[in-house]
Design an enzyme around this catalytic site. Structure first.
Site, mmCIF file in Angstrom:
data_model
loop_
_atom_site.group_PDB
_atom_site.id
_atom_site.type_symbol
_atom_site.label_atom_id
_atom_site.label_comp_id
_atom_site.label_asym_id
_atom_site.label_seq_id
_atom_site.Cartn_x
_atom_site.Cartn_y
_atom_site.Cartn_z
ATOM 1 N N CYS A 1 -29.488 -10.376 -11.186
ATOM 2 C CA CYS A 1 -30.686 -9.607 -10.838
ATOM 3 C C CYS A 1 -30.358 -8.318 -10.094
ATOM 4 O O CYS A 1 -31.167 -7.382 -10.074
ATOM 5 C CB CYS A 1 -31.645 -10.460 -10.012
ATOM 6 N N HIS B 1 -36.539 -5.307 -6.745
ATOM 7 C CA HIS B 1 -36.398 -6.294 -7.805
ATOM 8 C C HIS B 1 -37.650 -7.160 -7.802
ATOM 9 O O HIS B 1 -38.067 -7.665 -6.761
ATOM 10 C CB HIS B 1 -35.150 -7.139 -7.566
ATOM 11 N N ASN C 1 -40.056 -12.108 -13.522
ATOM 12 C CA ASN C 1 -38.713 -11.704 -13.117
ATOM 13 C C ASN C 1 -37.895 -11.401 -14.367
ATOM 14 O O ASN C 1 -37.533 -12.313 -15.109
ATOM 15 C CB ASN C 1 -38.071 -12.831 -12.299
#
Length: 324
Positions: free
Chosen positions: A114, A251, A281
């Site tokens: 990520c 993020h 996500n």
């Protein structure tokens, strides 16, 4: 004079298939309310059958080139951040290179889960500042739907697919923090915490891709502190503080992590770019997606001070400060 990596264009791509929270109610013991309350996610996109990470990356790249009023012959390098490549090798970046018809320069992938796009931006900035290249396509692209365990309600509802891209261009600056472009970066990792977020397969262990596994509560406890610290460290490197920020582009993992980080930094939520509700996500794709959406919506403007920050498997985390 100081050579800077300035954002010249942005673009993104989302698969056509939109998956609402209600989709999971027939698969696992969950509900739309449960997912919204704990993550802030309302929907996400899943790649179509046969749709790959490299194809999505190429779509986003074309949009970024168009936004920058450039064509592929103007690009010297392609860096793709991804944890879900089409194949073990070659790199997604070389596949994008081929798809775009780019016959010069070079391409490679960065894998920091990520946090991948933050690491990719930092690499691109170093290439530009060293004089190695003048223009770089930096892309985050993921098909996380392909590594989800659809029986695990703690993870399957959180992730989605998509791609985002930036074009960075070398420009001269004064060397002050008023310059446009990437001003600083801060990168970190700690392999001792790898069991908090990992995939239980791989070429040299199981010869399979495996499924995503996550320890949600321990990861949450690490995230807010580390994201705040890395953002403030990156700002401090160039004599800036949280008060100087126009936008946080985090993020997009979980609304509670995003809110917690913004609160700890003293930045109101109306100065945070949010896409988690629409995309879920998307791992390394989430920051470039959010940057592109923020520009498309007219929020991020030239001269704005932006900090991007992310944490992911490794654990790996970091931040980049950009004067738009």
């Amino acid at each position: 004079m100081t050579r800077r990596a300035v954002v010249k264009g942005v673009g993104h791509y989302l698969p056509e298939r939109v998956v609402p929270n209600s989709y999971f109610e027939d698969i696992v013991d969950t509900s739309d309310e449960w997912i919204r309350t704990r993550s802030g996610i309302e929907r996400r996109h899943f790649a179509a059958e046969g749709e790959t990470t490299s194809q999505m990356a190429a779509h986003a790249a074309r949009e970024a080139l168009k936004n920058a009023s450039l064509d592929v012959d103007d690009i010297d390098a392609i860096i793709v951040a991804t944890s879900t490549p089409d194949l073990t090798f070659p790199s997604v970046a070389t596949m994008v290179q081929s798809e775009l018809g780019m016959t010069r320069g070079f391409g490679f992938d960065v894998q920091a889960v990520c946090a991948g796009f933050v690491f990719a931006l930092t690499n691109a900035n170093a290439l530009i500042m060293s004089g190695q290249v003048d223009r770089v396509l930096v892309i985050g692209s993921e098909t996380f739907s392909r590594i989800l365990d659809m029986t695990d309600r703690a993870t399957c509802v959180l992730f989605g697919d998509g791609a985002g891209a930036l074009v960075l261009e070398a420009q001269d600056g004064s060397g002050e923090n008023t310059d446009r472009g990437i001003l600083s970066a801060d990168l970190n990792s700690d392999g001792r915490m790898r069991d908090m977020l990992y995939v239980d397969g791989g070429v040299s262990t199981t010869q399979t891709s495996g499924h995503l596994r996550m320890q949600g509560n321990p990861l949450f406890r690490q995230a807010v502190g580390k994201l705040t610290e890395t953002a403030e460290t990156a700002l401090g490197k160039v004599g800036l503080t949280d008060d100087d920020l126009d936008w946080i582009v985090p993020h997009q993992a979980n609304i509670r992590i995003i809110q917690g980080t913004a609160k700890k930094m003293g930045v109101p939520m109306d100065r945070v770019i949010l896409t988690v509700q629409d995309h879920g996500n998307t791992s390394a794709a989430s920051i470039p997606l959010a940057l592109s959406v923020g520009c498309t919506e007219g929020k991020i403007k030239q001269g704005d001070l932006v900090v991007t920050e992310a944490i992911g498997g490794g654990l790996a985390w970091g931040a980049v400060v950009i004067r738009w």
